[in-house]
Scaffold this active site. Structure first.
Site, mmCIF file in Angstrom:
data_model
loop_
_atom_site.group_PDB
_atom_site.id
_atom_site.type_symbol
_atom_site.label_atom_id
_atom_site.label_comp_id
_atom_site.label_asym_id
_atom_site.label_seq_id
_atom_site.Cartn_x
_atom_site.Cartn_y
_atom_site.Cartn_z
ATOM 1 N N LYS A 11 -21.490 -13.099 3.554
ATOM 2 C CA LYS A 11 -20.056 -12.963 3.298
ATOM 3 C C LYS A 11 -19.618 -11.506 3.502
ATOM 4 C CE LYS A 11 -20.165 -16.814 -0.049
ATOM 5 N NZ LYS A 11 -19.847 -17.223 -1.447
ATOM 6 N N TYR A 51 -14.944 -24.824 3.343
ATOM 7 C CA TYR A 51 -14.874 -25.043 1.893
ATOM 8 C C TYR A 51 -14.058 -26.285 1.533
ATOM 9 C CZ TYR A 51 -17.101 -20.585 0.613
ATOM 10 O OH TYR A 51 -17.996 -19.557 0.407
ATOM 11 N N PHE A 59 -10.252 -22.049 -7.428
ATOM 12 C CA PHE A 59 -10.714 -20.873 -6.699
ATOM 13 C C PHE A 59 -10.647 -21.032 -5.185
ATOM 14 C CE2 PHE A 59 -14.482 -23.429 -7.780
ATOM 15 C CZ PHE A 59 -15.070 -23.597 -6.532
ATOM 16 N N ARG A 87 -31.715 -22.187 -0.159
ATOM 17 C CA ARG A 87 -30.909 -22.245 -1.397
ATOM 18 C C ARG A 87 -31.650 -21.557 -2.545
ATOM 19 N NH1 ARG A 87 -25.500 -23.780 -2.050
ATOM 20 N NH2 ARG A 87 -25.993 -24.787 -4.036
ATOM 21 N N THR A 93 -25.418 -19.789 -8.000
ATOM 22 C CA THR A 93 -24.074 -19.418 -7.533
ATOM 23 C C THR A 93 -23.532 -18.212 -8.285
ATOM 24 O OG1 THR A 93 -23.635 -21.726 -7.003
ATOM 25 C CG2 THR A 93 -21.711 -20.289 -7.247
ATOM 26 N N ARG A 104 -29.180 -13.130 -4.611
ATOM 27 C CA ARG A 104 -28.104 -12.905 -5.580
ATOM 28 C C ARG A 104 -28.643 -12.213 -6.830
ATOM 29 N NH1 ARG A 104 -25.378 -18.887 -4.595
ATOM 30 N NH2 ARG A 104 -23.905 -18.275 -2.956
ATOM 31 N N ASN A 114 -20.786 -13.056 -4.203
ATOM 32 C CA ASN A 114 -22.192 -13.428 -4.370
ATOM 33 C C ASN A 114 -22.974 -13.411 -3.057
ATOM 34 O OD1 ASN A 114 -21.145 -15.749 -3.286
ATOM 35 N ND2 ASN A 114 -21.533 -17.040 -5.071
ATOM 36 N N HIS A 117 -23.489 -17.571 1.615
ATOM 37 C CA HIS A 117 -23.329 -19.017 1.516
ATOM 38 C C HIS A 117 -24.569 -19.639 2.124
ATOM 39 C CE1 HIS A 117 -21.886 -23.103 1.933
ATOM 40 N NE2 HIS A 117 -22.463 -23.060 3.123
ATOM 41 N N GLU A 128 -21.766 -28.094 8.623
ATOM 42 C CA GLU A 128 -21.434 -26.662 8.674
ATOM 43 C C GLU A 128 -21.948 -26.025 9.961
ATOM 44 O OE1 GLU A 128 -23.090 -25.256 4.993
ATOM 45 O OE2 GLU A 128 -21.624 -26.356 3.795
HETATM 46 O O1 CDP Z 1 -22.049 -21.022 -2.814
HETATM 47 P P1 CDP Z 1 -22.578 -22.154 -3.671
HETATM 48 O O2 CDP Z 1 -22.880 -23.398 -2.907
HETATM 49 O O3 CDP Z 1 -23.728 -21.674 -4.521
HETATM 50 O O4 CDP Z 1 -21.412 -22.489 -4.720
HETATM 51 P P2 CDP Z 1 -20.187 -23.544 -4.681
HETATM 52 O O5 CDP Z 1 -20.126 -24.185 -6.006
HETATM 53 O O6 CDP Z 1 -20.275 -24.418 -3.478
HETATM 54 O O7 CDP Z 1 -18.892 -22.599 -4.566
HETATM 55 C C1 CDP Z 1 -18.564 -21.987 -3.342
HETATM 56 C C2 CDP Z 1 -18.191 -20.531 -3.596
HETATM 57 O O8 CDP Z 1 -16.983 -20.480 -4.335
HETATM 58 C C3 CDP Z 1 -19.212 -19.756 -4.425
HETATM 59 O O9 CDP Z 1 -20.261 -19.204 -3.668
HETATM 60 C C4 CDP Z 1 -18.347 -18.673 -5.042
HETATM 61 O O10 CDP Z 1 -18.215 -17.580 -4.141
HETATM 62 C C5 CDP Z 1 -17.000 -19.352 -5.198
HETATM 63 N N1 CDP Z 1 -16.775 -19.802 -6.579
HETATM 64 C C6 CDP Z 1 -15.946 -19.045 -7.398
HETATM 65 O O11 CDP Z 1 -15.422 -18.015 -6.969
HETATM 66 N N2 CDP Z 1 -15.709 -19.452 -8.682
HETATM 67 C C7 CDP Z 1 -16.281 -20.575 -9.161
HETATM 68 N N3 CDP Z 1 -16.039 -20.947 -10.422
HETATM 69 C C8 CDP Z 1 -17.127 -21.335 -8.355
HETATM 70 C C9 CDP Z 1 -17.362 -20.921 -7.048
HETATM 71 MG MG MG Z 2 -21.691 -24.840 -2.041
#
Ligand code: CDP
Ligand code: MG
Length: 138
Positions: A11, A51, A59, A87, A93, A104, A114, A117, A128
Site C-alpha cells: 500500500k 474492496y 471504512f 496471509r 489486519t 505488520r 497496515n 493487502h 484480484e
Molecule cells: O487486509 P485484510 O484482509 O487483513 O483486512 P480486511 O478486513 O479485508 O479489511 C481491508 C482493509 O480495510 C484493511 O487492511 C484495513 O486497511 C482497512 N480496515 C480499516 O481501516 N478499518 C477496519 N475496521 C477494518 C479494515
Molecule cells: Mg481482506
C-alpha cells in the site's frame, strides 16, 4: 501441496517508507516466487472493485482514498499454499494484534496503514489477480 498464485499489494505507506525491498525479500526468502511485479498508481474504480466486499462498511471510502493516495506495488506470488502462507506472513489486519515476525507485526502500528493487502483465499486471489494483472502473470 497445491501450487497457488496469490496477490500482494504494498500500500502507499509501504512504498513511502521504502519497504518494497524488505517485503519482497521476505517473500522470496520464504521460498515463494514473484510471477508478476509492478509499481503503479491505482485508478479509483480499480480500488473500489478491489474492496467491493467492504462497500457497505464505514471504512470503505477511507480505504479506497488511501489505496489511491500514492504509488503502490502489485505482486503476483506463486508457490505451495501461497495464499495462506502469505496471509500468515503479513499478520493480523490490526497491526497491534499482529505477531512479531510478521510484516505488520514488525513494521506497522495502525489499521489504516497496515502496509500490505493479501488475498484472503484462492477464490479472492483469482478475482484480484484478474483485476490487477489483466494482462496475466508469468
Ligand atoms: O487486509 P485484510 O484482509 O487483513 O483486512 P480486511 O478486513 O479485508 O479489511 C481491508 C482493509 O480495510 C484493511 O487492511 C484495513 O486497511 C482497512 N480496515 C480499516 O481501516 N478499518 C477496519 N475496521 C477494518 C479494515
Ligand atoms: Mg481482506
Amino acid at each position: 501441496m497445491p501450487i497457488e498464485t496469490t496477490l500482494v499489494l504494498i500500500k502507499p505507506g509501504g512504498v513511502q517508507r521504502n519497504l518494497i525491498g524488505t517485503i519482497a525479500q521476505r517473500i522470496e526468502q520464504r521460498g515463494l516466487t514473484l510471477s508478476g511485479l509492478k509499481l503503479i498508481k491505482a485508478e479509483r474504480a480499480t480500488a473500489e472493485e478491489h474492496y467491493a466486499e467492504h462497500r457497505e462498511r464505514p471504512f470503505f471510502g477511507s480505504v479506497v482514498d488511501y489505496l489511491t493516495s500514492g504509488p503502490i506495488v502489485a505482486m503476483a506470488v506463486t508457490g505451495e499454499n501461497a495464499t495462506k502462507a502469505i496471509r500468515t506472513m503479513m499478520g493480523a489486519t490490526n497491526p497491534v494484534d499482529a505477531a512479531p515476525g510478521t510484516i505488520r507485526g514488525d513494521f506497522a502500528l495502525s489499521i489504516e496503514d497496515n502496509l500490505t493487502h493479501s488475498s484472503s483465499d484462492p477464490e479472492a486471489a483469482a478475482r484480484e489477480l484478474s483485476l490487477w494483472f489483466p494482462e496475466g502473470t508469468l
